[in-house]
Design a protein around this motif. Structure first.
Motif, PDB file in Angstrom:
ATOM      1  N   TYR A 262     -16.638  -5.339  -4.159  1.00 21.98           N
ATOM      2  CA  TYR A 262     -15.181  -5.294  -3.986  1.00 21.98           C
ATOM      3  C   TYR A 262     -14.764  -3.966  -3.357  1.00 21.98           C
ATOM      4  O   TYR A 262     -13.910  -3.924  -2.473  1.00 21.98           O
ATOM      5  N   ASN A 263     -15.386  -2.876  -3.823  1.00 22.29           N
ATOM      6  CA  ASN A 263     -15.041  -1.552  -3.292  1.00 22.29           C
ATOM      7  C   ASN A 263     -15.398  -1.409  -1.818  1.00 22.29           C
ATOM      8  O   ASN A 263     -14.686  -0.733  -1.071  1.00 22.29           O
ATOM      9  N   VAL A 264     -16.490  -2.012  -1.391  1.00 21.57           N
ATOM     10  CA  VAL A 264     -16.867  -1.969   0.031  1.00 21.57           C
ATOM     11  C   VAL A 264     -15.774  -2.631   0.870  1.00 21.57           C
ATOM     12  O   VAL A 264     -15.381  -2.108   1.922  1.00 21.57           O
ATOM     13  N   VAL A 265     -15.268  -3.751   0.389  1.00 16.87           N
ATOM     14  CA  VAL A 265     -14.219  -4.460   1.142  1.00 16.87           C
ATOM     15  C   VAL A 265     -12.920  -3.654   1.129  1.00 16.87           C
ATOM     16  O   VAL A 265     -12.258  -3.509   2.163  1.00 16.87           O
ATOM     17  N   ILE A 266     -12.556  -3.104  -0.015  1.00 10.07           N
ATOM     18  CA  ILE A 266     -11.347  -2.271  -0.096  1.00 10.07           C
ATOM     19  C   ILE A 266     -11.469  -1.073   0.843  1.00 10.07           C
ATOM     20  O   ILE A 266     -10.532  -0.745   1.583  1.00 10.07           O
ATOM     21  N   ASP A 267     -12.620  -0.419   0.839  1.00  8.20           N
ATOM     22  CA  ASP A 267     -12.855   0.731   1.707  1.00  8.20           C
ATOM     23  C   ASP A 267     -12.789   0.333   3.182  1.00  8.20           C
ATOM     24  O   ASP A 267     -12.262   1.068   4.019  1.00  8.20           O
ATOM     25  N   SER A 268     -13.301  -0.839   3.477  1.00 10.88           N
ATOM     26  CA  SER A 268     -13.254  -1.339   4.853  1.00 10.88           C
ATOM     27  C   SER A 268     -11.809  -1.491   5.318  1.00 10.88           C
ATOM     28  O   SER A 268     -11.464  -1.115   6.440  1.00 10.88           O
ATOM     29  N   TRP A 269     -10.979  -2.037   4.440  1.00 14.38           N
ATOM     30  CA  TRP A 269      -9.558  -2.154   4.792  1.00 14.38           C
ATOM     31  C   TRP A 269      -8.929  -0.773   4.949  1.00 14.38           C
ATOM     32  O   TRP A 269      -8.185  -0.524   5.900  1.00 14.38           O
ATOM     33  N   ALA A 270      -9.244   0.124   4.031  1.00 13.33           N
ATOM     34  CA  ALA A 270      -8.648   1.464   4.063  1.00 13.33           C
ATOM     35  C   ALA A 270      -8.990   2.208   5.350  1.00 13.33           C
ATOM     36  O   ALA A 270      -8.159   2.938   5.894  1.00 13.33           O
ATOM     37  N   LYS A 271     -10.201   2.014   5.838  1.00  8.23           N
ATOM     38  CA  LYS A 271     -10.634   2.706   7.055  1.00  8.23           C
ATOM     39  C   LYS A 271     -10.250   1.985   8.340  1.00  8.23           C
ATOM     40  O   LYS A 271     -10.420   2.530   9.423  1.00  8.23           O
ATOM     41  N   SER A 272      -9.737   0.787   8.223  1.00  5.44           N
ATOM     42  CA  SER A 272      -9.476  -0.026   9.411  1.00  5.44           C
ATOM     43  C   SER A 272      -8.280   0.449  10.239  1.00  5.44           C
ATOM     44  O   SER A 272      -8.235   0.230  11.443  1.00  5.44           O
ATOM     45  N   GLY A 273      -7.316   1.088   9.595  1.00  6.85           N
ATOM     46  CA  GLY A 273      -6.120   1.518  10.308  1.00  6.85           C
ATOM     47  C   GLY A 273      -5.201   0.359  10.684  1.00  6.85           C
ATOM     48  O   GLY A 273      -4.243   0.540  11.430  1.00  6.85           O
ATOM     49  N   LYS A 274      -5.491  -0.815  10.170  1.00  6.91           N
ATOM     50  CA  LYS A 274      -4.676  -1.984  10.492  1.00  6.91           C
ATOM     51  C   LYS A 274      -3.385  -1.953   9.693  1.00  6.91           C
ATOM     52  O   LYS A 274      -3.321  -1.419   8.591  1.00  6.91           O
ATOM     53  N   ARG A 275      -2.386  -2.540  10.271  1.00  4.66           N
ATOM     54  CA  ARG A 275      -1.048  -2.500   9.695  1.00  4.66           C
ATOM     55  C   ARG A 275      -0.999  -3.054   8.267  1.00  4.66           C
ATOM     56  O   ARG A 275      -0.319  -2.512   7.407  1.00  4.66           O
ATOM     57  N   GLU A 276      -1.712  -4.135   8.028  1.00 10.13           N
ATOM     58  CA  GLU A 276      -1.678  -4.800   6.728  1.00 10.13           C
ATOM     59  C   GLU A 276      -2.739  -4.270   5.759  1.00 10.13           C
ATOM     60  O   GLU A 276      -2.893  -4.791   4.654  1.00 10.13           O
ATOM     61  N   ALA A 277      -3.457  -3.236   6.153  1.00 11.18           N
ATOM     62  CA  ALA A 277      -4.598  -2.743   5.371  1.00 11.18           C
ATOM     63  C   ALA A 277      -4.236  -2.403   3.934  1.00 11.18           C
ATOM     64  O   ALA A 277      -4.934  -2.799   3.003  1.00 11.18           O
ATOM     65  N   HIS A 278      -3.153  -1.679   3.744  1.00  9.32           N
ATOM     66  CA  HIS A 278      -2.808  -1.271   2.381  1.00  9.32           C
ATOM     67  C   HIS A 278      -2.481  -2.467   1.496  1.00  9.32           C
ATOM     68  O   HIS A 278      -2.834  -2.495   0.324  1.00  9.32           O
ATOM     69  N   LYS A 279      -1.855  -3.483   2.071  1.00  9.58           N
ATOM     70  CA  LYS A 279      -1.530  -4.676   1.284  1.00  9.58           C
ATOM     71  C   LYS A 279      -2.786  -5.459   0.912  1.00  9.58           C
ATOM     72  O   LYS A 279      -2.920  -5.953  -0.208  1.00  9.58           O
ATOM     73  N   ARG A 280      -3.697  -5.581   1.870  1.00 18.04           N
ATOM     74  CA  ARG A 280      -4.946  -6.313   1.598  1.00 18.04           C
ATOM     75  C   ARG A 280      -5.791  -5.577   0.565  1.00 18.04           C
ATOM     76  O   ARG A 280      -6.329  -6.180  -0.354  1.00 18.04           O
ATOM     77  N   ALA A 281      -5.920  -4.265   0.727  1.00 18.33           N
ATOM     78  CA  ALA A 281      -6.714  -3.468  -0.220  1.00 18.33           C
ATOM     79  C   ALA A 281      -6.113  -3.554  -1.623  1.00 18.33           C
ATOM     80  O   ALA A 281      -6.835  -3.732  -2.612  1.00 18.33           O
ATOM     81  N   GLU A 282      -4.811  -3.445  -1.707  1.00 12.67           N
ATOM     82  CA  GLU A 282      -4.142  -3.528  -3.004  1.00 12.67           C
ATOM     83  C   GLU A 282      -4.302  -4.915  -3.632  1.00 12.67           C
ATOM     84  O   GLU A 282      -4.527  -5.028  -4.835  1.00 12.67           O
ATOM     85  N   ALA A 283      -4.225  -5.956  -2.827  1.00 14.50           N
ATOM     86  CA  ALA A 283      -4.393  -7.315  -3.336  1.00 14.50           C
ATOM     87  C   ALA A 283      -5.800  -7.526  -3.917  1.00 14.50           C
ATOM     88  O   ALA A 283      -5.952  -8.153  -4.971  1.00 14.50           O
ATOM     89  N   ILE A 284      -6.800  -6.974  -3.249  1.00 17.05           N
ATOM     90  CA  ILE A 284      -8.170  -7.091  -3.750  1.00 17.05           C
ATOM     91  C   ILE A 284      -8.323  -6.309  -5.054  1.00 17.05           C
ATOM     92  O   ILE A 284      -8.908  -6.811  -6.023  1.00 17.05           O
ATOM     93  N   LEU A 285      -7.743  -5.123  -5.110  1.00 19.03           N
ATOM     94  CA  LEU A 285      -7.801  -4.312  -6.312  1.00 19.03           C
ATOM     95  C   LEU A 285      -7.136  -5.038  -7.488  1.00 19.03           C
ATOM     96  O   LEU A 285      -7.674  -5.097  -8.588  1.00 19.03           O
ATOM     97  N   GLU A 286      -5.988  -5.601  -7.256  1.00 14.70           N
ATOM     98  CA  GLU A 286      -5.287  -6.352  -8.310  1.00 14.70           C
ATOM     99  C   GLU A 286      -6.096  -7.564  -8.740  1.00 14.70           C
ATOM    100  O   GLU A 286      -6.107  -7.913  -9.921  1.00 14.70           O
ATOM    101  N   HIS A 287      -6.747  -8.199  -7.798  1.00 20.98           N
ATOM    102  CA  HIS A 287      -7.574  -9.361  -8.119  1.00 20.98           C
ATOM    103  C   HIS A 287      -8.725  -8.981  -9.046  1.00 20.98           C
ATOM    104  O   HIS A 287      -9.121  -9.776  -9.900  1.00 20.98           O
ATOM    105  N   MET A 288      -9.230  -7.770  -8.893  1.00 17.89           N
ATOM    106  CA  MET A 288     -10.340  -7.298  -9.720  1.00 17.89           C
ATOM    107  C   MET A 288      -9.926  -7.109 -11.178  1.00 17.89           C
ATOM    108  O   MET A 288     -10.738  -7.238 -12.068  1.00 17.89           O
TER     109      MET A 288
END
Length: 89
Positions: free
Chosen positions: A62-88
């Motif tokens: 899960y952390n690898v995926v969250i980190d991938s979003w965090a490093k992506s610089g994509k507009r929705e990155a923070h929302k996706r990373a947060e959603a995965i964290l909440e899912h955990m």
């Protein structure tokens, strides 16, 4: 992974394990494709919930995926990373 999953229909012993899925998630993360990494994570989780206890996603995955979003610089990155964290949780 799709090939290995299809092969396991004939021989369940061939089903890829968590390590195989983790390697694929890691590759997606390293090439800057958080969508791909997340898709594999959800696929793995679906297989686990369907009854394959050998592929239960771990915190590291899960952390690898969250980190991938965090490093992506994509507009929705923070929302996706947060959603995965909440899912955990």
């Amino acid at each position: 992974l799709a090939f290995a999953e299809q092969a396991c229909e004939q021989d369940p012993a061939l089903f890829p394990g968590r390590k195989s899925y983790s390697m694929v998630v890691d590759v997606y993360a390293k090439i800057g494709d958080p969508e791909g990494a997340e898709a594999v994570l959800w696929r793995l989780e679906k297989i686990w919930k369907a009854g394959n206890a050998k592929v239960k996603p771990d915190t590291i995955l899960y952390n690898v995926v969250i980190d991938s979003w965090a490093k992506s610089g994509k507009r929705e990155a923070h929302k996706r990373a947060e959603a995965i964290l909440e899912h955990m949780e």
